[in-house]
Design a protein around this motif. Structure first.
Motif, short mmCIF file in Angstrom:
data_model
loop_
_atom_site.label_atom_id
_atom_site.label_comp_id
_atom_site.label_asym_id
_atom_site.label_seq_id
_atom_site.Cartn_x
_atom_site.Cartn_y
_atom_site.Cartn_z
N VAL A 1 7.05 55.91 125.98
CA VAL A 1 8.29 56.49 125.59
C VAL A 1 8.10 57.13 124.19
CG1 VAL A 1 10.72 55.74 124.96
CG2 VAL A 1 9.71 54.39 126.61
N THR A 2 8.84 58.51 124.07
CA THR A 2 8.74 59.14 122.98
C THR A 2 9.90 59.76 122.70
OG1 THR A 2 8.04 61.22 124.15
CG2 THR A 2 6.28 59.89 123.45
N LEU A 3 9.98 59.71 121.18
CA LEU A 3 11.42 60.35 120.74
C LEU A 3 10.90 61.68 119.76
CD1 LEU A 3 13.05 57.20 119.16
CD2 LEU A 3 13.88 58.62 121.23
N GLY A 4 12.09 62.69 120.15
CA GLY A 4 11.62 63.85 118.99
C GLY A 4 12.92 64.53 119.01
N GLN A 5 12.84 65.47 118.19
CA GLN A 5 14.40 66.19 117.85
C GLN A 5 14.12 67.62 118.56
OE1 GLN A 5 15.17 66.57 113.55
NE2 GLN A 5 16.84 65.06 113.96
N ALA A 6 15.45 67.89 119.05
CA ALA A 6 15.53 69.26 119.83
C ALA A 6 15.45 70.33 118.81
CB ALA A 6 16.70 69.61 120.81
N LYS A 7 14.73 71.53 119.39
CA LYS A 7 14.65 72.64 118.52
C LYS A 7 15.95 73.45 118.14
CE LYS A 7 9.95 73.41 120.41
NZ LYS A 7 9.12 74.28 121.01
N THR A 8 17.08 72.91 118.87
CA THR A 8 18.17 73.50 118.42
C THR A 8 18.85 73.21 117.06
OG1 THR A 8 19.37 71.86 119.31
CG2 THR A 8 18.92 73.65 120.77
N GLY A 9 18.24 72.20 116.40
CA GLY A 9 18.59 71.77 114.97
C GLY A 9 20.15 71.26 115.04
N ASN A 10 20.73 70.80 116.06
CA ASN A 10 22.00 70.23 116.17
C ASN A 10 21.97 68.91 116.13
OD1 ASN A 10 21.17 69.76 118.68
ND2 ASN A 10 22.96 70.97 119.76
N GLY A 11 21.00 68.17 115.68
CA GLY A 11 20.78 66.61 115.72
C GLY A 11 20.60 66.06 117.13
N THR A 12 20.34 66.82 118.11
CA THR A 12 19.91 66.51 119.43
C THR A 12 18.51 65.70 119.44
OG1 THR A 12 21.26 68.11 120.39
CG2 THR A 12 19.92 67.01 122.00
N VAL A 13 18.61 64.64 120.12
CA VAL A 13 17.03 63.62 120.40
C VAL A 13 16.98 63.78 121.61
CG1 VAL A 13 16.31 61.56 120.18
CG2 VAL A 13 17.88 62.21 118.21
N VAL A 14 15.39 64.13 121.78
CA VAL A 14 14.95 64.20 123.10
C VAL A 14 14.05 62.84 123.22
CG1 VAL A 14 13.15 65.47 124.81
CG2 VAL A 14 14.72 66.66 123.04
N VAL A 15 14.37 62.23 124.34
CA VAL A 15 13.82 61.05 125.07
C VAL A 15 13.02 61.34 126.12
CG1 VAL A 15 13.88 58.71 125.52
CG2 VAL A 15 15.55 59.50 123.76
N SER A 16 11.73 60.89 126.14
CA SER A 16 10.68 60.99 127.39
C SER A 16 10.18 59.48 127.63
CB SER A 16 9.92 62.33 127.36
OG SER A 16 8.99 62.08 126.27
#
Length: 147
Positions: free
Chosen positions: A109-124
């Motif tokens: 499981v990994t967490l990262g921030q989306a490149k849009t800069g709007n606070g979206t978190v990407v979970v994979s």
């Protein structure tokens, strides 16, 4: 042998057991000589169809078929045999092996921030190991404790 072809079997019932196994019971419906043994044939029907697997039940009129896959539907039938010769198939029964909750969590499981800069978190993640699925994984639920 002709006597073997006269043997008729009836697969009475099957019961799914808690350990992802099935108990089958059958009987002879003719008065032909008792065969040396019985072989249970089974295969998966859903979600994928597989080739027949044989389980030698010996002289017993019942058998436990172990190590089946949870969430799968199986087809079972029984056939008498003497030596290398086999007789006619019994009727068949279909049984579904109940699913259970996976016994392991998703992996990597990994967490990262989306490149849009709007606070979206990407979970994979990757699925749990196959032996821990305990059925067919339908989806995942992602929860957040944050506000």
């Amino acid at each position: 042998p002709r006597d073997l072809l006269a043997v008729r079997l009836h697969l009475d019932n099957g019961t799914a057991l808690p350990a992802a196994a099935v108990r089958l019971r059958w009987r002879t419906v003719t008065s032909a000589p008792v065969p040396v043994g019985y072989v249970v044939l089974y295969r998966s029907l859903l979600p994928t169809s597989t080739s027949w697997v044989q389980h030698d039940a010996g002289r017993e009129l019942s058998a436990i078929i172990p190590a089946l896959r949870r969430g799968y539907k199986y087809k079972f039938k029984v056939r008498p045999y003497v030596g290398g010769a086999q007789g006619l198939d019994s009727n068949s029964r279909h049984l579904w092996i109940p699913e259970e909750v996976p016994s392991a969590a998703p992996q990597h499981v990994t967490l990262g921030q989306a490149k849009t800069g709007n606070g979206t978190v990407v979970v994979s993640w990757e699925p749990p190991p196959p032996e821990a699925h305990n059925g067919i994984i339908q989806g995942y639920k992602v929860c957040s404790d944050g506000a």
